[in-house]
Design an enzyme around this catalytic site. Structure first.
Site, PDB file in Angstrom:
ATOM      1  N   HIS A 113      -3.081 -29.418 -16.544  1.00 49.38           N
ATOM      2  CA  HIS A 113      -3.723 -29.970 -17.752  1.00 49.38           C
ATOM      3  C   HIS A 113      -5.211 -30.254 -17.542  1.00 49.38           C
ATOM      4  O   HIS A 113      -5.889 -30.714 -18.459  1.00 49.38           O
ATOM      5  CB  HIS A 113      -2.995 -31.246 -18.165  1.00 49.38           C
ATOM      6  CG  HIS A 113      -3.113 -32.326 -17.149  1.00 49.38           C
ATOM      7  ND1 HIS A 113      -2.386 -32.332 -15.968  1.00 49.38           N
ATOM      8  CD2 HIS A 113      -3.912 -33.408 -17.097  1.00 49.38           C
ATOM      9  CE1 HIS A 113      -2.727 -33.386 -15.248  1.00 49.38           C
ATOM     10  NE2 HIS A 113      -3.649 -34.052 -15.902  1.00 49.38           N
ATOM     11  N   ASP A 114      -5.680 -30.009 -16.293  1.00 50.25           N
ATOM     12  CA  ASP A 114      -7.098 -30.259 -15.983  1.00 50.25           C
ATOM     13  C   ASP A 114      -7.921 -28.983 -15.886  1.00 50.25           C
ATOM     14  O   ASP A 114      -9.122 -29.046 -15.611  1.00 50.25           O
ATOM     15  CB  ASP A 114      -7.229 -30.967 -14.623  1.00 50.25           C
ATOM     16  CG  ASP A 114      -6.685 -32.365 -14.647  1.00 50.25           C
ATOM     17  OD1 ASP A 114      -6.185 -32.818 -13.598  1.00 50.25           O
ATOM     18  OD2 ASP A 114      -6.761 -33.009 -15.711  1.00 50.25           O
TER      19      ASP A 114
ATOM     20  N   ASP B  10       4.558 -39.409 -13.890  1.00 50.56           N
ATOM     21  CA  ASP B  10       3.188 -39.368 -13.383  1.00 50.56           C
ATOM     22  C   ASP B  10       2.728 -40.817 -13.155  1.00 50.56           C
ATOM     23  O   ASP B  10       2.743 -41.617 -14.096  1.00 50.56           O
ATOM     24  CB  ASP B  10       2.315 -38.710 -14.461  1.00 50.56           C
ATOM     25  CG  ASP B  10       1.048 -38.066 -13.918  1.00 50.56           C
ATOM     26  OD1 ASP B  10       0.610 -37.050 -14.494  1.00 50.56           O
ATOM     27  OD2 ASP B  10       0.512 -38.585 -12.919  1.00 50.56           O
TER      28      ASP B  10
ATOM     29  N   GLU C  38      -1.399 -35.613  -5.839  1.00 48.26           N
ATOM     30  CA  GLU C  38      -2.625 -34.917  -6.207  1.00 48.26           C
ATOM     31  C   GLU C  38      -3.677 -35.566  -5.335  1.00 48.26           C
ATOM     32  O   GLU C  38      -3.921 -36.775  -5.462  1.00 48.26           O
ATOM     33  CB  GLU C  38      -2.967 -35.088  -7.685  1.00 48.26           C
ATOM     34  CG  GLU C  38      -4.196 -34.293  -8.078  1.00 48.26           C
ATOM     35  CD  GLU C  38      -4.941 -34.850  -9.262  1.00 48.26           C
ATOM     36  OE1 GLU C  38      -5.030 -36.063  -9.408  1.00 48.26           O
ATOM     37  OE2 GLU C  38      -5.436 -34.037 -10.051  1.00 48.26           O
TER      38      GLU C  38
ATOM     39  N   ASP D 180      -1.083 -39.399  -9.145  1.00 50.87           N
ATOM     40  CA  ASP D 180      -2.424 -39.000  -9.578  1.00 50.87           C
ATOM     41  C   ASP D 180      -3.470 -39.505  -8.582  1.00 50.87           C
ATOM     42  O   ASP D 180      -3.436 -40.670  -8.187  1.00 50.87           O
ATOM     43  CB  ASP D 180      -2.660 -39.658 -10.960  1.00 50.87           C
ATOM     44  CG  ASP D 180      -3.965 -39.284 -11.589  1.00 50.87           C
ATOM     45  OD1 ASP D 180      -4.040 -38.176 -12.135  1.00 50.87           O
ATOM     46  OD2 ASP D 180      -4.910 -40.085 -11.500  1.00 50.87           O
TER      47      ASP D 180
HETATM   48  O1  TEU Z   1      -7.342 -35.538 -11.979  1.00 53.06           O
HETATM   49  C1  TEU Z   1      -8.057 -35.878 -10.806  1.00 53.06           C
HETATM   50  C2  TEU Z   1      -9.029 -34.846 -10.446  1.00 53.06           C
HETATM   51  O2  TEU Z   1      -9.058 -34.321  -9.350  1.00 53.06           O
HETATM   52  C3  TEU Z   1     -10.043 -34.513 -11.464  1.00 53.06           C
HETATM   53  O3  TEU Z   1     -11.195 -34.107 -10.772  1.00 53.06           O
HETATM   54  C4  TEU Z   1      -9.571 -33.396 -12.318  1.00 53.06           C
HETATM   55  O4  TEU Z   1      -8.990 -32.399 -11.495  1.00 53.06           O
HETATM   56  C5  TEU Z   1     -10.750 -32.859 -13.074  1.00 53.06           C
HETATM   57  O5  TEU Z   1     -10.413 -32.868 -14.365  1.00 53.06           O
HETATM   58  C6  TEU Z   1     -11.172 -31.474 -12.603  1.00 53.06           C
HETATM   59  O6  TEU Z   1     -12.350 -31.148 -13.263  1.00 53.06           O
HETATM   60  C7  TEU Z   1      -6.373 -36.542 -12.298  1.00 53.06           C
HETATM   61  C8  TEU Z   1      -5.665 -36.151 -13.578  1.00 53.06           C
HETATM   62  O7  TEU Z   1      -4.969 -34.916 -13.365  1.00 53.06           O
HETATM   63  C9  TEU Z   1      -6.709 -36.006 -14.666  1.00 53.06           C
HETATM   64  O8  TEU Z   1      -6.115 -35.547 -15.876  1.00 53.06           O
HETATM   65  C10 TEU Z   1      -7.352 -37.378 -14.875  1.00 53.06           C
HETATM   66  O9  TEU Z   1      -8.398 -37.243 -15.822  1.00 53.06           O
HETATM   67  C11 TEU Z   1      -7.914 -37.929 -13.566  1.00 53.06           C
HETATM   68  O10 TEU Z   1      -7.018 -37.803 -12.469  1.00 53.06           O
HETATM   69  C12 TEU Z   1      -8.179 -39.413 -13.702  1.00 53.06           C
HETATM   70  O11 TEU Z   1      -6.931 -40.062 -13.775  1.00 53.06           O
END
Ligand code: TEU
Length: 577
Positions: free
Chosen positions: A349-350, A129, A276, A231
């Site tokens: 994980h989000d 990542d 992403e 990311d």
């Molecule tokens: O997430 C980016 C993102 O789109 C965020 O809005 C995330 O989806 C959010 O938690 C949704 O409510 C990436 C990573 O996957 C996330 O874990 C990180 O916190 C974020 O970037 C910042 O690096």
């Protein structure tokens, strides 16, 4: 003389025509040419919660190595590991202070090399990542940058002068509540952060930043990894600060910088890359992943995550619009099929646990988890299984004091600061908070679900681990785990699911997702009841009863009345004809 000139011109025309033709063929060929990563099934590992091999209460690299046989038994081809780099963990690893190292609590660079070796020994590939749109505010680059305007690292980040009355440059908000600007006293400026204030936004317009990050990618690729999950990579160029409602993911420079990264580094390896890309959707995703765009290989389709969010608020859940859910899959197929590759996730994980969000984690947990597996693994696009969804792990009952995630903590504090009562918002926050997906992997019924021998794990273990765990699932031939295993075999032994066409046969149906996957050799009808109701459904297919059923998530045969199916709650069937 004239004749010679004519021949010369004709010669040059023919040469150029050939070169153009070769280029066109090679590029269209690249679109249709099979690549190793198009047929894989991927698995996201949230390292902090996967397996603790040291007893410190957190998962680690050697913990993953110890569990590699698990992925082999499930039929996984690629594992994506979330960040394990040195970090103060404001955003649990997505705030990095050293891009070319391993945080000691996760292990060492040597442990990682061993994991790569052992992963490859099992014919599994490994993605890391890369968090390139921001660093930690404790990164040496930022510690220097904020010292003075003429510091050589100042341009690594976005600093803007305050407006009159010391107000921020504009009213952009952060994804993690509050302003997207934080005041920096030493230079009397604000710096931009799209997430927590401890995650200052990197300035990709600065050539040194691009060079540094290209070196980071090369550093890890040279260790033998098989690809990268990028990311928030669509956010690397900010819209003009005059844009009141910033439209992310549409800045043309993003393409230039990704082309440069691909040309200088990524293209030199036979790897999978997946972006992403907040702000990127089915109408412009091809601009990033079509082979002739020479940027990334695939993109995550995350549009479904905006469904069921009242007024766009993730933490104010409402029933999701199922017809819109289906339309999103149709749009992405129409927008990308034959042009580039999509990646399908139902959770990560989000997000909340998939069986809790899209299925039913109470009365129909097993049936709906199996239905979601059927859906995920028969769709067009590279499927990603999120850690624990293969055993039907569910959302977890938290109290605010147990929160570990900055997104939910900031949201909670913002609501209280604005005078909201917990009763007004806590239920929605608990339903959608990211910690739901981050509780320790439930391996068995021993202490801490077999995840860790520590007295205290970094985040609570879901109390339902006594009944929902890998050990139980592996020994039950009718378990969710064994259903995923069967579905993965079905997907990989029928290339139609990977390369075939896709057609929703009843887009307006508000309970049933029924679609056909087909190619010149086979056709499959996939029927998924996404509701907790018994539903009659007639797919208008002659003698469906006599067709071969590849897989079915109920122990009894499908019920028919004439050509009409009487579907059970969350019933899923795959027909081959
Ligand atoms: O997430 C980016 C993102 O789109 C965020 O809005 C995330 O989806 C959010 O938690 C949704 O409510 C990436 C990573 O996957 C996330 O874990 C990180 O916190 C974020 O970037 C910042 O690096």
């Amino acid at each position: 003389m004239k004749k010679n000139l004519g021949f010369t011109l004709l010669f040059f025309f023919l040469i150029n025509f050939d070169l153009l033709a070769i280029r066109f063929l090679s590029e269209t060929q690249a679109t249709t040419q099979t690549q190793w990563w198009q047929s894989v099934v991927c698995y996201e590992i949230y390292i902090r919660s996967f397996y603790d091999s040291t007893g410190n209460g957190e998962g680690d690299i050697n913990g993953i190595t110890k569990k590699l046989d698990y992925f082999q038994s499930l039929g996984i081809d690629v594992i994506w590991i979330t960040p394990f780099y040195p970090s103060p963990n404001v955003d649990l690893g997505y705030d990095i202070t050293d891009y070319k190292n391993v945080d000691p609590k996760f292990g060492t660079l040597k442990d990682l090399s061993n994991l790569i070796k052992e992963t490859h020994n099992r014919k599994i590939k490994i993605l890391l990542d890369m968090v390139f749109s921001h660093s930690s505010d404790q990164h040496p680059w930022f510690l220097e940058a904020k010292k003075s305007k003429n510091n050589p690292f100042h341009d690594y980040y976005i600093f803007e002068p305050a407006k009159p009355n010391n107000l921020p440059p504009n009213d952009w908000t952060s994804w993690f509540s509050g302003s997207a600007w934080e005041y920096n006293n030493a230079t009397k400026e604000y710096y931009l952060h799209l997430f927590s204030k401890q995650q200052p936004y990197l300035n990709w317009k600065c050539p040194n930043v691009r060079k540094e990050l290209q070196d980071v990618a090369k550093f890890w690729l040279d260790k033998g990894i098989d690809g990268i999950r990028f990311d928030t990579i669509s956010l690397i160029v900010a819209p003009p600060i005059t844009q009141k409602n910033p439209r992310w993911g549409e800045m043309p420079e993003v393409h230039n910088y990704l082309r440069e990264l691909n040309k200088n580094v990524l293209s030199k390896y036979n790897i999978l890359t997946v972006g992403e890309m907040p702000g990127v959707s089915y109408h412009n995703a091809w601009e990033y992943v079509a082979p002739n765009q020479k940027q990334l290989k695939t993109v995550f389709q995350l549009d479904i995550m905006s469904l069921g969010c009242k007024n766009g608020n993730k933490f104010d859940p409402e029933p999701f619009n199922f017809v819109k859910f289906k339309q999103i899959y149709q749009n992405w197929y129409d927008g990308l099929y034959g042009k580039g590759w999509n990646s399908i996730v139902l959770g990560n994980h989000d997000q909340a646990r998939v069986v809790s969000r899209w299925g039913n984690d109470k009365q129909f947990r097993t049936e709906s988890a199996k239905m979601l597996a059927t859906f995920l693994l028969t769709q067009w696009g590279i499927p990603y299984i999120y850690q624990g969804d293969e055993i039907g792990m569910t959302n977890c009952p938290f109290t605010p004091k147990e929160f570990q995630d900055v997104e939910e903590i900031n949201y909670y504090n913002e609501q209280i600061t604005h005078g909201k009562k917990e009763a007004d918002f806590l239920h929605g926050l608990l339903e959608r908070c990211r910690d739901n997906a981050r509780t320790p992997m439930q391996w068995n019924t021993t202490q801490n679900a077999g995840f860790s021998t520590a007295k205290q794990t970094w985040l609570k273990v879901n109390p339902n681990y006594k009944t929902i765990n890998v050990a139980e699932e592996e020994k039950d031939s009718n378990s969710i785990f064994n259903y995923y295993k069967k579905m993965i075999i079905i997907r990989k032994s029928n290339l139609t699911f990977i390369y075939g066409k896709y057609k929703d046969i009843d887009p307006k149906n508000d309970k049933i997702f029924a679609y056909i996957r087909s190619d010149k050799n086979n056709s499959f009808l996939i029927i998924c009841n996404f509701s907790d109701k018994k539903v009659d459904f007639n797919p208008e297919i002659k003698n469906l009863k006599s067709k071969n059923i590849l897989i079915h998530n109920y122990p009894i045969n499908p019920k028919f009345r004439n050509d009409t199916l009487n579907l059970q709650p969350y019933e899923a069937i795959v027909y081959k004809f």
